[in-house]
Design a protein around this motif. Sequence first.
Motif, PDB file in Angstrom:
ATOM      1  N   ASP A  14       0.930  -1.140   0.114  1.00 26.65           N
ATOM      2  CA  ASP A  14       0.173   0.061   0.070  1.00 26.65           C
ATOM      3  C   ASP A  14       0.937   1.288  -0.040  1.00 26.65           C
ATOM      4  OD1 ASP A  14      -2.310   1.560   0.220  1.00 26.65           O
ATOM      5  OD2 ASP A  14      -2.809   0.761   1.986  1.00 26.65           O
ATOM      6  N   LEU A  15       0.325   2.341   0.008  1.00 30.58           N
ATOM      7  CA  LEU A  15       0.960   3.694   0.183  1.00 30.58           C
ATOM      8  C   LEU A  15       0.445   4.479   1.556  1.00 30.58           C
ATOM      9  CD1 LEU A  15       0.414   4.924  -3.580  1.00 30.58           C
ATOM     10  CD2 LEU A  15       2.588   4.230  -2.547  1.00 30.58           C
ATOM     11  N   PRO A  16       1.477   4.897   2.168  1.00 33.64           N
ATOM     12  CA  PRO A  16       1.149   5.703   3.275  1.00 33.64           C
ATOM     13  C   PRO A  16       0.176   7.120   2.946  1.00 33.64           C
ATOM     14  CG  PRO A  16       3.384   6.475   2.650  1.00 33.64           C
ATOM     15  CD  PRO A  16       2.901   5.374   1.813  1.00 33.64           C
ATOM     16  N   SER A  17      -0.686   7.198   4.019  1.00 35.90           N
ATOM     17  CA  SER A  17      -1.814   8.453   3.428  1.00 35.90           C
ATOM     18  C   SER A  17      -1.904   9.167   4.826  1.00 35.90           C
ATOM     19  CB  SER A  17      -3.292   7.543   3.313  1.00 35.90           C
ATOM     20  OG  SER A  17      -3.637   7.090   4.591  1.00 35.90           O
ATOM     21  N   HIS A  18      -1.095   9.212   5.699  1.00 37.70           N
ATOM     22  CA  HIS A  18      -0.963  10.378   6.652  1.00 37.70           C
ATOM     23  C   HIS A  18       0.377  10.293   7.305  1.00 37.70           C
ATOM     24  CE1 HIS A  18      -1.982  11.938  10.731  1.00 37.70           C
ATOM     25  NE2 HIS A  18      -3.420  12.208  10.288  1.00 37.70           N
ATOM     26  N   ILE A  24      -4.053   5.084   8.564  1.00 35.47           N
ATOM     27  CA  ILE A  24      -5.100   5.588   8.737  1.00 35.47           C
ATOM     28  C   ILE A  24      -6.403   5.220   8.153  1.00 35.47           C
ATOM     29  CG2 ILE A  24      -5.098   7.763   7.579  1.00 35.47           C
ATOM     30  CD1 ILE A  24      -6.164   9.323  10.020  1.00 35.47           C
ATOM     31  N   HIS A  25      -6.211   5.280   6.670  1.00 36.35           N
ATOM     32  CA  HIS A  25      -7.318   4.535   5.868  1.00 36.35           C
ATOM     33  C   HIS A  25      -7.681   3.072   6.074  1.00 36.35           C
ATOM     34  CE1 HIS A  25      -3.461   3.655   4.172  1.00 36.35           C
ATOM     35  NE2 HIS A  25      -3.963   2.858   3.204  1.00 36.35           N
ATOM     36  N   ARG A  26      -6.946   2.166   6.877  1.00 31.49           N
ATOM     37  CA  ARG A  26      -7.349   0.931   7.073  1.00 31.49           C
ATOM     38  C   ARG A  26      -8.103   0.705   8.373  1.00 31.49           C
ATOM     39  NH1 ARG A  26      -6.740  -2.192   2.392  1.00 31.49           N
ATOM     40  NH2 ARG A  26      -4.650  -1.849   1.700  1.00 31.49           N
ATOM     41  N   ASN A  27      -9.211   0.005   8.502  1.00 31.97           N
ATOM     42  CA  ASN A  27      -9.468  -0.305   9.758  1.00 31.97           C
ATOM     43  C   ASN A  27      -9.039  -1.596  10.216  1.00 31.97           C
ATOM     44  OD1 ASN A  27     -10.865  -2.648   8.753  1.00 31.97           O
ATOM     45  ND2 ASN A  27     -12.873  -1.306   8.109  1.00 31.97           N
ATOM     46  N   ARG A  28      -9.438  -2.183  11.558  1.00 29.56           N
ATOM     47  CA  ARG A  28      -8.959  -3.164  12.142  1.00 29.56           C
ATOM     48  C   ARG A  28      -9.069  -4.683  11.538  1.00 29.56           C
ATOM     49  NH1 ARG A  28     -10.902  -3.462  18.408  1.00 29.56           N
ATOM     50  NH2 ARG A  28     -12.860  -2.740  17.264  1.00 29.56           N
ATOM     51  N   ALA A  29     -10.396  -4.759  10.924  1.00 31.65           N
ATOM     52  CA  ALA A  29     -10.619  -5.973  10.148  1.00 31.65           C
ATOM     53  C   ALA A  29      -9.571  -6.101   9.111  1.00 31.65           C
ATOM     54  CB  ALA A  29     -12.034  -6.089   9.775  1.00 31.65           C
ATOM     55  N   GLU A  30      -9.331  -4.951   8.299  1.00 31.61           N
ATOM     56  CA  GLU A  30      -8.710  -4.890   7.022  1.00 31.61           C
ATOM     57  C   GLU A  30      -6.887  -5.320   7.601  1.00 31.61           C
ATOM     58  OE1 GLU A  30     -10.187  -1.773   4.075  1.00 31.61           O
ATOM     59  OE2 GLU A  30      -9.649  -0.957   5.972  1.00 31.61           O
ATOM     60  N   VAL A  31      -6.666  -4.726   8.835  1.00 30.99           N
ATOM     61  CA  VAL A  31      -5.418  -4.969   9.328  1.00 30.99           C
ATOM     62  C   VAL A  31      -5.121  -6.700   9.619  1.00 30.99           C
ATOM     63  CG1 VAL A  31      -3.464  -4.561  11.147  1.00 30.99           C
ATOM     64  CG2 VAL A  31      -4.989  -2.834   9.932  1.00 30.99           C
TER      65      VAL A  31
END
Length: 506
Positions: free
Chosen positions: A149-153, A159-166
């Motif tokens: 992915d690419l950093p967004s913050h 920050i654009h990911r939630n816990r389920a995605e992680v």
Amino acid sequence: MSGTFLGIPKFPGAAKKALSDSQLRRNLAHATGTIRAKRAAVVGEVADWEQLRLAGEAIKNRVLRHLPHYLEQLEKSLTAAGATVHWAVDAAEANRIVVDIAQRHGTDEVVKVKSMATQEVELNTALEAAGIRAWETDLAELIVQLGDDLPSHILVPAIHRNRAEVREIFLGKMGRVGKAAPDDLTDEPKRLAEAARTHLREKFLRAKVAVSGANFAVAETGTLTVVESEGNGRMCLTLPEVLVSVVGIEKVLPTFQDLDVMLQLLPRSSTGERMNPYTSMWTGVTPGDGPQEVHVILLDNGRTNVLADPTGRQALRCIRCSACLNVCPVYERTGGHAYGSVYPGPIGAILTPMLRGSDPQSDSLPYASSLCGACFEVCPVRIDIPAVLVHLRSRVVDEHKEASALPSVQDMAFKAASWTLASSRRTAAAEKAAGLGGRILGKRARTAPGGRAVLGPLPGPAAGWSQSRDIPVPAAESFRDWWKRTEGGTRDTGSAPTARRKGGRS
């Protein structure tokens, strides 16, 4: 700025795509709202917060006025403390130095502390091209790296990911590059952090070379400082035999006492904490303790060009706290990827174009703002981002004028308006034409909130301008005609132009 972002379209196109992602908007709104609330609480505890901001601004301004002096002093202090100082004019030179150091020590991997400077120069890509793997050890950076992915913050790259995605990323990717995540991994934050810690521990223990950035570099003592929240920085800064720190030349502070101000401003503005859980400081080499070979790469990469801009140079005061991102209404809805840079949000909208130079993507960034001023209000070193945005917008316009022999549609529109409004007769004729258009178009108008009659998006060159604005239906009767018909409003005061039509302005 970063080849990993190449191919991302200009901000309007990238933002439109981001806005269609409802999950992204929910993730961003939750995260930025939480950080804003934490910051407001801890800042509210400090009675002299504005005085601290003024002090931080003054310190950074003093550095920028005398930057060559403080950099030379920093080099002398570092050398006296046993460090080796390198100067890198651009990304290619900085990457070459790091690759050479790693190859000289016969390693095929390095561990990294989160560093915006190394992202800026695409160090990971350069290391990989030389057969050297770079392992990100910050939790959010690890998520981004494992997820391709690419950093967004700036502060929270994932920050654009939630816990389920992680959780899905850890389960699917960890085992490919090291110790796998446990099969029964849940999305509980504690379990996710435990999986990351176990995965990274083996990398910490075997690494010969570590790469860091620095939040601050003290010219007086040669002390570098990194603040972080997880302890990964402490592991990278103490366990490996060799430490390489890539430091932007604007990160220098004159004296150790200046850290007192910055270490009050930064944690409150970034993580919403009174102080970071880990504040690491190191001064060169200490025999028998920590890395026994320390390299510091002082990076320019466009910073002297920014320094030469009297209005834009204040962007170099930035201490990478990300407070401006967390209050920006544009960033909160689009996220960081739309900015096409490792520096997203309001600070990225000014810093990226000045570091990178003119190109279609960079030229769109100064317009990625509502100019509401919230970014200036929260900036701990008082960077007037709205003023720099306006300055850069004017620069974009001037550069396009110089590059094109033909005037833009906007230029022609303003020249036509100037020519029309310069003559009373021409203005009256234009009003009559608008009135006729209003009578025709009024039949196709829609009613906007407040009862105004407005047109939909206009065709042709006006499409971009009208896409985000309500266009009022022209008045059927101009003010001039109404004034003449009613003899200045004395004969028929109840039939003013605004009362004789459905919405619009005369």
